[in-house]
Design a protein around this motif. Structure first.
Motif, mmCIF file in Angstrom:
data_model
loop_
_atom_site.group_PDB
_atom_site.id
_atom_site.type_symbol
_atom_site.label_atom_id
_atom_site.label_comp_id
_atom_site.label_asym_id
_atom_site.label_seq_id
_atom_site.Cartn_x
_atom_site.Cartn_y
_atom_site.Cartn_z
ATOM 1 N N UNK A 131 -18.942 2.102 26.325
ATOM 2 C CA UNK A 131 -20.129 2.554 27.053
ATOM 3 C C UNK A 131 -21.172 3.196 26.145
ATOM 4 N N UNK A 132 -20.714 3.986 25.163
ATOM 5 C CA UNK A 132 -21.683 4.662 24.289
ATOM 6 C C UNK A 132 -22.237 3.722 23.222
ATOM 7 N N UNK A 133 -21.402 2.895 22.631
ATOM 8 C CA UNK A 133 -21.877 1.977 21.585
ATOM 9 C C UNK A 133 -22.883 0.981 22.158
ATOM 10 N N UNK A 134 -22.602 0.454 23.343
ATOM 11 C CA UNK A 134 -23.515 -0.505 23.972
ATOM 12 C C UNK A 134 -24.609 0.177 24.791
ATOM 13 N N UNK A 135 -24.571 1.506 24.839
ATOM 14 C CA UNK A 135 -25.571 2.293 25.546
ATOM 15 C C UNK A 135 -25.779 1.771 26.974
ATOM 16 N N UNK A 136 -24.652 1.638 27.672
ATOM 17 C CA UNK A 136 -24.666 1.117 29.035
ATOM 18 C C UNK A 136 -25.338 2.126 29.959
ATOM 19 N N UNK A 137 -26.275 1.630 30.757
ATOM 20 C CA UNK A 137 -26.965 2.495 31.716
ATOM 21 C C UNK A 137 -25.976 3.064 32.716
ATOM 22 N N UNK A 138 -26.194 4.300 33.086
ATOM 23 C CA UNK A 138 -25.308 4.970 34.034
ATOM 24 C C UNK A 138 -25.592 4.457 35.440
ATOM 25 N N UNK A 139 -24.556 3.926 36.071
ATOM 26 C CA UNK A 139 -24.663 3.476 37.456
ATOM 27 C C UNK A 139 -24.671 4.683 38.371
ATOM 28 N N UNK A 140 -25.384 4.548 39.467
ATOM 29 C CA UNK A 140 -25.333 5.580 40.492
ATOM 30 C C UNK A 140 -23.916 5.587 41.065
ATOM 31 N N UNK A 141 -23.365 6.756 41.266
ATOM 32 C CA UNK A 141 -22.013 6.824 41.813
ATOM 33 C C UNK A 141 -22.011 6.358 43.260
ATOM 34 N N UNK A 142 -20.882 5.787 43.648
ATOM 35 C CA UNK A 142 -20.752 5.299 45.024
ATOM 36 C C UNK A 142 -19.648 6.052 45.745
ATOM 37 N N UNK A 143 -19.527 7.316 45.395
ATOM 38 C CA UNK A 143 -18.456 8.102 45.998
ATOM 39 C C UNK A 143 -17.125 7.567 45.517
ATOM 40 N N UNK A 144 -16.221 7.395 46.421
ATOM 41 C CA UNK A 144 -14.891 6.894 46.056
ATOM 42 C C UNK A 144 -14.737 5.422 46.407
ATOM 43 N N UNK A 145 -15.820 4.760 46.771
ATOM 44 C CA UNK A 145 -15.757 3.358 47.195
ATOM 45 C C UNK A 145 -15.226 2.435 46.105
ATOM 46 N N UNK A 146 -15.684 2.597 44.866
ATOM 47 C CA UNK A 146 -15.246 1.689 43.807
ATOM 48 C C UNK A 146 -13.761 1.859 43.512
ATOM 49 N N UNK A 147 -13.253 3.068 43.608
ATOM 50 C CA UNK A 147 -11.829 3.304 43.384
ATOM 51 C C UNK A 147 -11.013 2.676 44.505
ATOM 52 N N UNK A 148 -11.480 2.835 45.729
ATOM 53 C CA UNK A 148 -10.797 2.226 46.864
ATOM 54 C C UNK A 148 -10.785 0.707 46.718
ATOM 55 N N UNK A 149 -11.910 0.144 46.324
ATOM 56 C CA UNK A 149 -12.002 -1.305 46.129
ATOM 57 C C UNK A 149 -11.095 -1.765 44.997
ATOM 58 N N UNK A 150 -11.076 -1.030 43.890
ATOM 59 C CA UNK A 150 -10.232 -1.411 42.749
ATOM 60 C C UNK A 150 -8.757 -1.380 43.114
ATOM 61 N N UNK A 151 -8.370 -0.445 43.932
ATOM 62 C CA UNK A 151 -6.952 -0.337 44.296
ATOM 63 C C UNK A 151 -6.489 -1.492 45.186
ATOM 64 N N UNK A 152 -7.453 -2.186 45.795
ATOM 65 C CA UNK A 152 -7.097 -3.314 46.667
ATOM 66 C C UNK A 152 -7.272 -4.671 45.989
ATOM 67 N N UNK A 153 -7.712 -4.695 44.756
ATOM 68 C CA UNK A 153 -7.950 -5.968 44.073
ATOM 69 C C UNK A 153 -6.698 -6.799 43.971
ATOM 70 N N UNK A 154 -6.864 -8.091 44.168
ATOM 71 C CA UNK A 154 -5.780 -9.045 43.962
ATOM 72 C C UNK A 154 -6.121 -9.784 42.675
ATOM 73 N N UNK A 155 -5.599 -9.300 41.572
ATOM 74 C CA UNK A 155 -5.966 -9.813 40.250
ATOM 75 C C UNK A 155 -4.967 -10.878 39.825
ATOM 76 N N UNK A 156 -5.488 -12.014 39.465
ATOM 77 C CA UNK A 156 -4.652 -13.141 39.029
ATOM 78 C C UNK A 156 -4.821 -13.370 37.551
#
Length: 156
Positions: A131-156
Motif C-alpha cells: 500500500x505504501x510503495x504503490x501509494x494506494x489511495x485510501x478507500x472510504x471505510x464501509x464499516x464492517x461490510x467488507x469483513x462480512x463479505x470476505x468471510x463469506x467468499x467462496x474462493x476457488x
C-alpha cells in the motif's frame, strides 16, 4: 491493485478470509497486531480500515491512540496487549525474537496462537508495504461490510 496478478489476488483473498474466520487467535489480539503493524509501517490505509473493526472487538479509542502514538507501555493497554505489541515489534524490527520475549509469549499463547500472531503480523507488514510503495489511495471505510463479505467468499 492486487487484481493485476490474478493468482496473487486469489491467495490474498483466501488469507483475508482465513484471518476473519479460521484463527484460534482472538479477534481483539488480531486487531492489536494489525494496529501495531500499521503504526510501525506508517501505513495510514491499514490504520483507517481497522479503526472501526478494532472498536467492534473491544479496543478503546484511548488504547488505539496509545498504539498510534507509540506509547506501547500505556495503562490504556492491557498486559496482554503490551505483550503482543512487544512481540510484533520484535518480529517487524529483527530477524529473531529475543529469548526473554519469546519465553513470555510461550507462557501466554498456545503454539497455534504464536504461529497465527507471526502470520498476521507478516501478512499486514507485507500489505502495508504494498500500500505504501504503490501509494494506494485510501478507500472510504464501509464499516464492517467488507469483513462480512470476505468471510463469506467462496474462493476457488
Amino acid at each position: 491493485m492486487i487484481a493485476y496478478s490474478p493468482a496473487l489476488a486469489v491467495s490474498f483473498m483466501q488469507t483475508v478470509k482465513d484471518q476473519f474466520t479460521a484463527l484460534e487467535l482472538p479477534d481483539r489480539d488480531r486487531e492489536i497486531v494489525i494496529l501495531t503493524v500499521s503504526t510501525l509501517a506508517e501505513c495510514e490505509y491499514e490504520w483507517i480500515q481497522h479503526v472501526e473493526l478494532s472498536e467492534s472487538v473491544g479496543i478503546s479509542p484511548s488504547a488505539r491512540q496509545s498504539i498510534r502514538s507509540k506509547d506501547f507501555e500505556a495503562d490504556t493497554l492491557t498486559a496482554r496487549d503490551r505483550l503482543i505489541i512487544t512481540f510484533v515489534r520484535e518480529i517487524v524490527d529483527k530477524p529473531r525474537v529475543h529469548d526473554d520475549v519469546f519465553a513470555e509469549v510461550r507462557q501466554v499463547f498456545s503454539r497455534r496462537e504464536i504461529v497465527e500472531l507471526i502470520r498476521v503480523a507478516g501478512f499486514y507488514w507485507s500489505l502495508a508495504r504494498f500500500l505504501t510503495v504503490l501509494d494506494v489511495d485510501i478507500d472510504e471505510t464501509d464499516g464492517l461490510e467488507s469483513i462480512t463479505a470476505a468471510s463469506r467468499l467462496d474462493i476457488q
